[in-house]
Design a protein around this motif. Structure first.
Motif, PDB file in Angstrom:
ATOM      1  N   VAL A  99      -8.821 -37.864  19.531  1.00 24.78           N
ATOM      2  CA  VAL A  99      -9.407 -38.383  20.765  1.00 24.78           C
ATOM      3  C   VAL A  99      -8.823 -37.659  21.976  1.00 24.78           C
ATOM      4  N   TRP A 103     -10.787 -35.536  24.753  1.00 24.77           N
ATOM      5  CA  TRP A 103     -10.658 -35.880  26.175  1.00 24.77           C
ATOM      6  C   TRP A 103     -10.211 -34.659  26.975  1.00 24.77           C
ATOM      7  N   SER A 104      -9.314 -33.847  26.447  1.00 20.75           N
ATOM      8  CA  SER A 104      -8.876 -32.640  27.138  1.00 20.75           C
ATOM      9  C   SER A 104     -10.026 -31.658  27.317  1.00 20.75           C
ATOM     10  N   LEU A 106     -13.174 -32.432  27.419  1.00 23.43           N
ATOM     11  CA  LEU A 106     -14.070 -33.031  28.409  1.00 23.43           C
ATOM     12  C   LEU A 106     -13.564 -32.800  29.834  1.00 23.43           C
TER      13      LEU A 106
END
Length: 116
Positions: A99, A103-104, A106
């Motif tokens: 996750v 997220w990084s 994104l």
């Protein structure tokens, strides 16, 4: 004479024990290293600027920067994975690493869109 436990360990070729012997810890550590590479770029930029000011030849500076960045991200990944493994369990910590990588990615894609 070897006990049955010692003989079983020798047959399995287990050299290392403890939490670092679990392969999921290392997979999670690599995921965390990738996820935390971007936030760790600030200390690495400081190292890069100090290396540019040093009298080291260019052929030495680049390998020093690459090796130090890989070691820093891997060490941070191992520490993060071990901490989350202790709190949540190795499987959950690895999943949280996936996750964090997403997220990084994104955040990187969102920041490149703002630069235009």
């Amino acid at each position: 004479m070897l006990s049955s436990t010692e003989a079983a360990l020798m047959l399995n070729y287990e050299v290392m024990g403890g939490p670092l012997a679990d392969p999921s810890v290392w997979r999670g550590a690599l995921l965390w290293a990738v996820a935390l590479y971007v936030p760790l770029s600030a200390p690495l930029s400081t190292l890069e600027s100090s290396l540019e000011e040093s009298e080291l030849p260019e052929s030495v500076r680049q390998p020093v920067l690459v090796i130090s960045s890989l070691l820093l991200s891997l060490a941070t990944g191992v520490v993060t994975q071990l901490g989350f493994s202790w709190a949540l369990g190795p499987g959950w910590a690895s999943s949280l690493g996936v996750v964090a990588v997403g997220w990084s990615v994104l955040l990187i894609l969102a920041n490149t869109g703002k630069a235009d």
